[in-house]
Design a protein around this motif. Structure first.
Motif, PDB file in Angstrom:
ATOM      1  N   VAL A  56      42.675  46.727  51.104  1.00 57.65           N
ATOM      2  CA  VAL A  56      43.179  47.217  49.663  1.00 57.65           C
ATOM      3  C   VAL A  56      44.552  47.610  49.594  1.00 57.65           C
ATOM      4  CG1 VAL A  56      42.802  48.531  47.542  1.00 57.65           C
ATOM      5  CG2 VAL A  56      40.796  47.627  48.810  1.00 57.65           C
ATOM      6  N   HIS A  57      45.459  47.092  48.780  1.00 55.29           N
ATOM      7  CA  HIS A  57      46.652  47.659  48.290  1.00 55.29           C
ATOM      8  C   HIS A  57      46.972  47.472  46.928  1.00 55.29           C
ATOM      9  CE1 HIS A  57      48.127  43.353  48.617  1.00 55.29           C
ATOM     10  NE2 HIS A  57      47.364  43.304  49.409  1.00 55.29           N
ATOM     11  N   SER A  58      47.713  48.067  46.496  1.00 57.04           N
ATOM     12  CA  SER A  58      48.234  48.317  45.069  1.00 57.04           C
ATOM     13  C   SER A  58      48.543  46.613  44.868  1.00 57.04           C
ATOM     14  CB  SER A  58      48.963  49.205  44.419  1.00 57.04           C
ATOM     15  OG  SER A  58      48.422  50.119  43.817  1.00 57.04           O
ATOM     16  N   ASN A  65      44.231  42.638  41.321  1.00 59.40           N
ATOM     17  CA  ASN A  65      43.702  42.190  42.647  1.00 59.40           C
ATOM     18  C   ASN A  65      42.212  42.060  42.400  1.00 59.40           C
ATOM     19  OD1 ASN A  65      45.914  41.743  44.177  1.00 59.40           O
ATOM     20  ND2 ASN A  65      45.885  43.845  45.144  1.00 59.40           N
ATOM     21  N   ILE A  66      41.629  40.942  42.776  1.00 56.70           N
ATOM     22  CA  ILE A  66      40.143  40.714  42.770  1.00 56.70           C
ATOM     23  C   ILE A  66      39.435  40.647  44.282  1.00 56.70           C
ATOM     24  CG2 ILE A  66      38.380  39.364  41.772  1.00 56.70           C
ATOM     25  CD1 ILE A  66      40.252  38.409  39.574  1.00 56.70           C
ATOM     26  N   TYR A  67      38.685  41.773  44.428  1.00 53.20           N
ATOM     27  CA  TYR A  67      38.092  41.805  45.594  1.00 53.20           C
ATOM     28  C   TYR A  67      36.438  41.240  45.545  1.00 53.20           C
ATOM     29  CZ  TYR A  67      42.097  44.626  46.771  1.00 53.20           C
ATOM     30  OH  TYR A  67      43.491  44.986  46.723  1.00 53.20           O
ATOM     31  N   LEU A  72      29.315  44.364  44.703  1.00 50.76           N
ATOM     32  CA  LEU A  72      29.745  44.036  43.241  1.00 50.76           C
ATOM     33  C   LEU A  72      31.244  43.570  43.468  1.00 50.76           C
ATOM     34  CD1 LEU A  72      28.341  46.961  41.288  1.00 50.76           C
ATOM     35  CD2 LEU A  72      27.409  44.782  41.002  1.00 50.76           C
ATOM     36  N   THR A  73      32.053  42.747  42.473  1.00 54.10           N
ATOM     37  CA  THR A  73      33.335  42.221  42.532  1.00 54.10           C
ATOM     38  C   THR A  73      34.114  43.550  41.871  1.00 54.10           C
ATOM     39  OG1 THR A  73      32.644  40.072  42.120  1.00 54.10           O
ATOM     40  CG2 THR A  73      35.113  40.594  41.602  1.00 54.10           C
ATOM     41  N   LEU A  74      35.017  43.769  42.545  1.00 57.45           N
ATOM     42  CA  LEU A  74      36.050  44.767  42.417  1.00 57.45           C
ATOM     43  C   LEU A  74      37.265  44.562  41.696  1.00 57.45           C
ATOM     44  CD1 LEU A  74      36.708  47.930  42.040  1.00 57.45           C
ATOM     45  CD2 LEU A  74      37.714  47.836  44.479  1.00 57.45           C
ATOM     46  N   PHE A  75      37.514  44.608  40.288  1.00 59.11           N
ATOM     47  CA  PHE A  75      38.970  44.415  39.681  1.00 59.11           C
ATOM     48  C   PHE A  75      39.853  45.607  39.745  1.00 59.11           C
ATOM     49  CE2 PHE A  75      35.180  42.130  38.194  1.00 59.11           C
ATOM     50  CZ  PHE A  75      35.864  40.555  38.117  1.00 59.11           C
ATOM     51  N   HIS A  76      40.977  45.417  40.602  1.00 60.58           N
ATOM     52  CA  HIS A  76      41.783  46.385  40.747  1.00 60.58           C
ATOM     53  C   HIS A  76      43.199  46.095  39.837  1.00 60.58           C
ATOM     54  CE1 HIS A  76      44.418  48.575  43.930  1.00 60.58           C
ATOM     55  NE2 HIS A  76      44.525  49.338  42.783  1.00 60.58           N
ATOM     56  N   LEU A  77      43.342  46.923  38.942  1.00 58.47           N
ATOM     57  CA  LEU A  77      44.367  46.691  38.115  1.00 58.47           C
ATOM     58  C   LEU A  77      45.459  48.068  38.325  1.00 58.47           C
ATOM     59  CD1 LEU A  77      42.177  45.362  36.490  1.00 58.47           C
ATOM     60  CD2 LEU A  77      43.374  45.804  34.402  1.00 58.47           C
ATOM     61  N   ASP A  78      46.845  47.427  38.142  1.00 60.48           N
ATOM     62  CA  ASP A  78      47.932  48.455  38.304  1.00 60.48           C
ATOM     63  C   ASP A  78      49.043  48.370  37.298  1.00 60.48           C
ATOM     64  OD1 ASP A  78      49.982  50.080  39.060  1.00 60.48           O
ATOM     65  OD2 ASP A  78      49.463  50.156  41.258  1.00 60.48           O
TER      66      ASP A  78
END
Ligand SMILES: Nc1ncnc2c1ncn2[C@@H]1O[C@H](COP(=O)(O)OP(=O)(O)O)[C@@H](O)[C@H]1O
Ligand SMILES: [Mg+2]
Length: 155
Positions: A56-58, A65-67, A72-78
């Protein structure tokens, strides 16, 4: 509202991991705090708790970034690069407020009032309010200490 003091990056990650293990689909986590406060560190733990093995990185170049590959799917917004409400609105990120999976947002304060009210409305429309917004604030106390305050908002 809960407060904890983290004494190391590993402790911050462990908090995220706990949340990841317990997370249900629809959870949205808003992270507020300065650069270097530990937001991404917490997301690393969150991913691990969800069983995601990717690094994981920003999302610096993308907004999201979608993992996949975890429970569960992780949606990572910055939102660091989006400075105004207008820019955030134009980015069309609302869909991530009702995720099939878990959404985590760094610099969520930039989206603050809208996020809280839109999420509140979304919850109001759902007959069974399983969706949840967790609001998290990071404060840097020293080089290695962080105060992490969080509160769950369910309507
Ligand atoms: N208690 C702590 N919790 C989280 N990070 C810490 C802590 N103490 C020191 N750090 C360091 O602070 C930095 C946090 O970086 P990062 O998570 O990328 O911040 P942000 O995403 O909020 O800008 C890392 O270099 C990490 O090693
Ligand atoms: Mg970050």
């Amino acid at each position: 509202m809960a407060t904890c003091i983290s004494h190391s990056p590993a402790e911050t990650e462990a908090l995220g991991e706990t949340w990841g293990r317990a997370a249900q689909s629809g959870l949205v986590i808003g992270l507020c705090g300065d650069l270097g406060a530990g937001k991404t560190q917490l997301v690393k733990g969150l991913a691990r708790g969800l069983g995601i093995t990717a690094r994981v990185h920003s999302p610096t170049f993308a907004l999201v970034n979608i993992y996949a590959g975890g429970r569960l799917t992780l949606f990572h917004l910055d939102l660091y690069r989006l400075e105004t409400r207008e820019q955030i609105r134009a980015a069309g990120l609302e869909e991530y407020l009702e995720p099939t999976g878990v959404t985590v947002v760094e610099w969520a304060e930039r989206w603050f009032s809208e996020m809280r009210s839109e999420k509140g409305q979304a919850i109001g429309k759902t007959s069974e309010p399983r969706t949840l917004l967790r609001w998290v604030r990071f404060e840097t106390l020293s080089e290695i200490e962080r105060r992490i305050t969080y509160e769950d908002i369910s309507a």
